[in-house]
Design a protein around this motif. Sequence first.
Motif, PDB file in Angstrom:
ATOM      1  N   ASN A  17      52.792  36.840  36.139  1.00 25.13           N
ATOM      2  CA  ASN A  17      54.127  37.189  36.629  1.00 25.13           C
ATOM      3  C   ASN A  17      54.671  38.424  35.914  1.00 25.13           C
ATOM      4  OD1 ASN A  17      56.250  36.367  38.425  1.00 25.13           O
ATOM      5  ND2 ASN A  17      57.455  35.884  36.600  1.00 25.13           N
ATOM      6  N   ASN A  18      54.450  38.492  34.594  1.00 27.99           N
ATOM      7  CA  ASN A  18      54.944  39.633  33.824  1.00 27.99           C
ATOM      8  C   ASN A  18      54.216  40.926  34.199  1.00 27.99           C
ATOM      9  OD1 ASN A  18      56.799  38.054  32.504  1.00 27.99           O
ATOM     10  ND2 ASN A  18      55.489  37.652  30.742  1.00 27.99           N
ATOM     11  N   LEU A  19      52.928  40.822  34.498  1.00 23.39           N
ATOM     12  CA  LEU A  19      52.172  42.012  34.923  1.00 23.39           C
ATOM     13  C   LEU A  19      52.739  42.547  36.237  1.00 23.39           C
ATOM     14  CD1 LEU A  19      48.526  40.842  34.116  1.00 23.39           C
ATOM     15  CD2 LEU A  19      49.705  42.799  33.092  1.00 23.39           C
ATOM     16  N   ILE A  20      53.047  41.627  37.157  1.00 22.07           N
ATOM     17  CA  ILE A  20      53.604  42.046  38.454  1.00 22.07           C
ATOM     18  C   ILE A  20      54.974  42.691  38.253  1.00 22.07           C
ATOM     19  CG2 ILE A  20      54.549  41.158  40.621  1.00 22.07           C
ATOM     20  CD1 ILE A  20      52.252  39.107  40.574  1.00 22.07           C
ATOM     21  N   LYS A  21      55.766  42.084  37.359  1.00 20.53           N
ATOM     22  CA  LYS A  21      57.105  42.653  37.110  1.00 20.53           C
ATOM     23  C   LYS A  21      57.005  44.046  36.501  1.00 20.53           C
ATOM     24  CE  LYS A  21      59.284  39.241  34.916  1.00 20.53           C
ATOM     25  NZ  LYS A  21      60.369  38.483  34.248  1.00 20.53           N
ATOM     26  N   HIS A  22      56.002  44.222  35.628  1.00 13.81           N
ATOM     27  CA  HIS A  22      55.876  45.502  34.932  1.00 13.81           C
ATOM     28  C   HIS A  22      55.331  46.608  35.846  1.00 13.81           C
ATOM     29  CE1 HIS A  22      55.320  48.199  31.499  1.00 13.81           C
ATOM     30  NE2 HIS A  22      54.145  48.522  32.047  1.00 13.81           N
ATOM     31  N   TYR A  23      54.233  46.287  36.552  1.00 18.19           N
ATOM     32  CA  TYR A  23      53.572  47.326  37.343  1.00 18.19           C
ATOM     33  C   TYR A  23      54.082  47.383  38.792  1.00 18.19           C
ATOM     34  CZ  TYR A  23      50.146  47.840  33.580  1.00 18.19           C
ATOM     35  OH  TYR A  23      49.546  48.079  32.382  1.00 18.19           O
ATOM     36  N   GLY A  24      54.599  46.267  39.269  1.00 13.15           N
ATOM     37  CA  GLY A  24      54.932  46.167  40.690  1.00 13.15           C
ATOM     38  C   GLY A  24      53.770  45.526  41.418  1.00 13.15           C
ATOM     39  N   PRO A  25      54.034  44.717  42.435  1.00 13.58           N
ATOM     40  CA  PRO A  25      52.971  43.946  43.096  1.00 13.58           C
ATOM     41  C   PRO A  25      51.899  44.812  43.749  1.00 13.58           C
ATOM     42  CG  PRO A  25      55.093  43.689  44.230  1.00 13.58           C
ATOM     43  CD  PRO A  25      55.370  44.389  42.953  1.00 13.58           C
ATOM     44  N   ASP A  26      52.234  46.031  44.119  1.00 10.62           N
ATOM     45  CA  ASP A  26      51.243  46.873  44.793  1.00 10.62           C
ATOM     46  C   ASP A  26      50.424  47.717  43.823  1.00 10.62           C
ATOM     47  OD1 ASP A  26      52.104  45.939  47.245  1.00 10.62           O
ATOM     48  OD2 ASP A  26      53.700  47.467  47.352  1.00 10.62           O
ATOM     49  N   GLN A  27      50.816  47.725  42.564  1.00  7.13           N
ATOM     50  CA  GLN A  27      50.154  48.605  41.602  1.00  7.13           C
ATOM     51  C   GLN A  27      49.255  47.874  40.620  1.00  7.13           C
ATOM     52  OE1 GLN A  27      50.389  51.928  41.931  1.00  7.13           O
ATOM     53  NE2 GLN A  27      51.611  51.430  43.735  1.00  7.13           N
ATOM     54  N   VAL A  28      49.179  46.567  40.757  1.00 12.52           N
ATOM     55  CA  VAL A  28      48.304  45.814  39.861  1.00 12.52           C
ATOM     56  C   VAL A  28      47.522  44.787  40.681  1.00 12.52           C
ATOM     57  CG1 VAL A  28      50.130  44.144  39.282  1.00 12.52           C
ATOM     58  CG2 VAL A  28      48.181  44.438  37.737  1.00 12.52           C
ATOM     59  N   ASP A  29      46.237  44.690  40.372  1.00 11.28           N
ATOM     60  CA  ASP A  29      45.346  43.779  41.077  1.00 11.28           C
ATOM     61  C   ASP A  29      44.981  42.651  40.103  1.00 11.28           C
ATOM     62  OD1 ASP A  29      43.246  42.471  42.261  1.00 11.28           O
ATOM     63  OD2 ASP A  29      42.313  44.303  43.033  1.00 11.28           O
ATOM     64  N   ILE A  30      45.388  41.443  40.428  1.00 14.35           N
ATOM     65  CA  ILE A  30      45.207  40.325  39.494  1.00 14.35           C
ATOM     66  C   ILE A  30      44.402  39.206  40.139  1.00 14.35           C
ATOM     67  CG2 ILE A  30      46.372  38.593  38.055  1.00 14.35           C
ATOM     68  CD1 ILE A  30      48.875  40.396  38.159  1.00 14.35           C
ATOM     69  N   GLU A  31      43.391  38.739  39.415  1.00 14.73           N
ATOM     70  CA  GLU A  31      42.692  37.534  39.853  1.00 14.73           C
ATOM     71  C   GLU A  31      42.652  36.562  38.677  1.00 14.73           C
ATOM     72  OE1 GLU A  31      39.234  38.006  42.269  1.00 14.73           O
ATOM     73  OE2 GLU A  31      38.293  36.185  41.463  1.00 14.73           O
ATOM     74  N   ILE A  32      43.018  35.332  38.934  1.00 15.85           N
ATOM     75  CA  ILE A  32      42.972  34.292  37.908  1.00 15.85           C
ATOM     76  C   ILE A  32      41.752  33.419  38.182  1.00 15.85           C
ATOM     77  CG2 ILE A  32      44.151  32.285  36.916  1.00 15.85           C
ATOM     78  CD1 ILE A  32      46.812  33.634  37.587  1.00 15.85           C
ATOM     79  N   VAL A  33      40.850  33.361  37.210  1.00 21.21           N
ATOM     80  CA  VAL A  33      39.617  32.583  37.368  1.00 21.21           C
ATOM     81  C   VAL A  33      39.724  31.323  36.511  1.00 21.21           C
ATOM     82  CG1 VAL A  33      37.112  32.581  37.107  1.00 21.21           C
ATOM     83  CG2 VAL A  33      38.292  34.683  37.796  1.00 21.21           C
ATOM     84  N   ALA A  34      39.583  30.167  37.162  1.00 26.23           N
ATOM     85  CA  ALA A  34      39.710  28.887  36.455  1.00 26.23           C
ATOM     86  C   ALA A  34      38.356  28.189  36.405  1.00 26.23           C
ATOM     87  CB  ALA A  34      40.732  27.999  37.156  1.00 26.23           C
ATOM     88  N   PHE A  35      37.975  27.800  35.217  1.00 30.90           N
ATOM     89  CA  PHE A  35      36.750  27.008  35.078  1.00 30.90           C
ATOM     90  C   PHE A  35      36.882  26.077  33.874  1.00 30.90           C
ATOM     91  CE2 PHE A  35      34.825  29.160  31.436  1.00 30.90           C
ATOM     92  CZ  PHE A  35      35.445  30.395  31.452  1.00 30.90           C
ATOM     93  N   GLY A  36      35.945  25.136  33.785  1.00 32.91           N
ATOM     94  CA  GLY A  36      36.030  24.153  32.710  1.00 32.91           C
ATOM     95  C   GLY A  36      37.316  23.345  32.847  1.00 32.91           C
ATOM     96  N   PRO A  37      37.855  22.860  31.718  1.00 35.39           N
ATOM     97  CA  PRO A  37      39.096  22.053  31.794  1.00 35.39           C
ATOM     98  C   PRO A  37      40.266  22.806  32.413  1.00 35.39           C
ATOM     99  CG  PRO A  37      38.074  21.846  29.629  1.00 35.39           C
ATOM    100  CD  PRO A  37      37.325  22.924  30.344  1.00 35.39           C
ATOM    101  N   GLY A  38      40.195  24.125  32.399  1.00 37.61           N
ATOM    102  CA  GLY A  38      41.273  24.936  32.980  1.00 37.61           C
ATOM    103  C   GLY A  38      41.377  24.816  34.485  1.00 37.61           C
ATOM    104  N   LEU A  39      40.355  24.229  35.123  1.00 33.60           N
ATOM    105  CA  LEU A  39      40.396  24.089  36.576  1.00 33.60           C
ATOM    106  C   LEU A  39      41.530  23.195  37.033  1.00 33.60           C
ATOM    107  CD1 LEU A  39      38.829  24.879  39.187  1.00 33.60           C
ATOM    108  CD2 LEU A  39      37.688  22.660  39.027  1.00 33.60           C
ATOM    109  N   ARG A  40      42.063  22.361  36.116  1.00 37.00           N
ATOM    110  CA  ARG A  40      43.174  21.481  36.497  1.00 37.00           C
ATOM    111  C   ARG A  40      44.350  22.258  37.077  1.00 37.00           C
ATOM    112  NH1 ARG A  40      45.586  17.244  32.730  1.00 37.00           N
ATOM    113  NH2 ARG A  40      45.588  18.877  31.142  1.00 37.00           N
ATOM    114  N   LEU A  41      44.464  23.537  36.657  1.00 39.60           N
ATOM    115  CA  LEU A  41      45.544  24.370  37.191  1.00 39.60           C
ATOM    116  C   LEU A  41      45.466  24.454  38.711  1.00 39.60           C
ATOM    117  CD1 LEU A  41      47.880  26.451  36.809  1.00 39.60           C
ATOM    118  CD2 LEU A  41      46.119  28.212  36.642  1.00 39.60           C
ATOM    119  N   LEU A  42      44.256  24.383  39.239  1.00 44.38           N
ATOM    120  CA  LEU A  42      44.075  24.573  40.681  1.00 44.38           C
ATOM    121  C   LEU A  42      43.904  23.259  41.432  1.00 44.38           C
ATOM    122  CD1 LEU A  42      41.887  27.813  40.719  1.00 44.38           C
ATOM    123  CD2 LEU A  42      44.352  27.554  40.910  1.00 44.38           C
TER     124      LEU A  42
END
Lengths: 459, 148
Positions: free
Chosen positions: B56-81
């Motif tokens: 969220n902070n990256l989007i606020k800083h760069y703007g939604p069109d100027q930053v490309d973000i992918e969140i990769v979840a694996f292991g115990p972190g997959l619970r996020l998804l």
Amino acid sequence: MKIKFKQAVLTAASAAMLGAIASPAQAANWLMLQGTEPADAAKRAHVWGFIQAQWQKDTSDACKFAPCTDQYIPPKLIGPNLTSQEAFNVNRARIGVRGTGLPLDSKVNYFLLLEMGNNAITEGTGAFAKATDASITLNHIPNARVRLGLFKYPGAEEGLQAIHVFDYVNFSEVTNQLLLERVPNTDGAENENLYPPGQGGLLGDEQNGFNNGVSAFRDVGIQVFDAFKVSNWEHSYAVMYGNGNGLNLSDNDDEKDLYLYWSSERVYGGKGPFRQGLKLFAWMQDGKRSLDRTNDGVFNPEKYDRERSGLGVKYLKNAWRFTAEYMQGEGMIFVGPDKPSFDQNGTAGPAVGDGATGEASGWYLEGGWRIPNSKWELDLRYDVYNRLEGDALESEWLTTTLGANYFFNKKTRFTFNYALRDVDSIKQRDAGVAPLTPNPNNNMQTIEDRISLQVTHIF
Amino acid sequence: MKPIVHRLVAVLLALGLCVYSLQASAAEKSFAETKVVLQISDNDPFKQTLVLNVANNLIKHYGPDQVDIEIVAFGPGLRLLFAENVNTDRIQSLVDNGVRFAACNNTVNGMSKILGEEPVLNQNAVRVSAGVVRIMDLEKQGYQLIKP
């Protein structure tokens, strides 16, 4: 009147339950905060707890008249030990663990909390620690979560809310006497004598006629509950069926208690215990108690009804907080702390001062203001309790509590309370009623103010 | 034999579709100067909040069109998804701002064995064969790896 009030509470709760057609709520209220974990975002074991260290001073005078000359009754002494009028105390020291045993499955969560402080839960039990909560919640059935074990029953706001975020040091008098249940003795020992051993004696004598801890607004049983969001409103319900035997892990008779609860809250924002909103709530409890009134050393109890019900409103937004609650009860009216008993008249019979079948009611108004751009909060509470209504020993307890909280940080605060107390056995006070001997006002009218200082640290 | 072949083909088609979906989403932001891949592999619920805050902070800083973000979840972190995760609304909000979410298929399979059934994932989660491989591929494409 009381039956009509209870019917109204039940009707309103039933109508609201039937009318709730909505999606499950994510945000939490007291039911949800204590009984559930955030879905797929809870720890396997989250260790937490809090400590409350306090100092209290009671300014009451001793009784000035015979037969209680120079004697002190419990409300003039600092609990739970009732051995002095000024004391430091570690009132609460609790440590607990909660979470989901298998983090991959958020359908099951648990809550365990132990009390190691010196209060009415632990006093006299001789145990190093006492479990106040030990529950498992099953979240498999849509709109009907199931909680089993020992936990806070759904009820009045002061009892149901988390005590470590409570804004005052002591409960209002109506909550303390009408709802914080003193569980009767089960070994034939006296718990209704006019002056049990030491009671009414000199300062320093043992004052407590009960050999059980208080219920601490908890019971062992099963509860079905959930919360639902409808636009900006969150509706919650709970139905519980329990032993009606307080913190004791098993029942002492075949009787069970039924608890019903409903709340509807207009949510303004935030989350957790400080979520902002306007909450309307109603609740009731219905059960029976086994009470031994023969005082013959043999446990030969009789069954007495214990009914409680109430409704209220709580508002919290920005710097302001406001709460109002009315509650009433019938049966098992604790007539201490004037005397630690259910029957103020003891062996003289139930005609006068019968707490086992008596009635009582009360209410409180309270508010708080968080001073902007500061670490201070100012609080004010006024509460009224009418005990043994219609009885020759009916008493009125009026308490005004001035309070302040100073927040060192989000987890640590200092609380100051000054409680102005005015207590009368009103029919004995007013003209036209023949005075009883001894006149309870000899004791009651010298109940004076109390100062409380407390530091709470949550970890 | 035939059913096994059919299943294998179906799985390969599904994975192929996922990869295409991720590449298509990335292509929409191919002109973004800043490319970030965020890793969530921790069981700690606070890390879930943290990784969403960072996005969220990256989007606020760069703007939604100027930053490309992918969140990769694996292991115990997959619970996020997981579909019922308490942060579902926040995830949807980030998706609406172009953030992509990748779920490790190896982890899904491992969790399925523990649970006795496959966990239901957030509808915005796109499965990748392996979360770590996905991160390495993105790094090769110029993405900066951040592990909050």
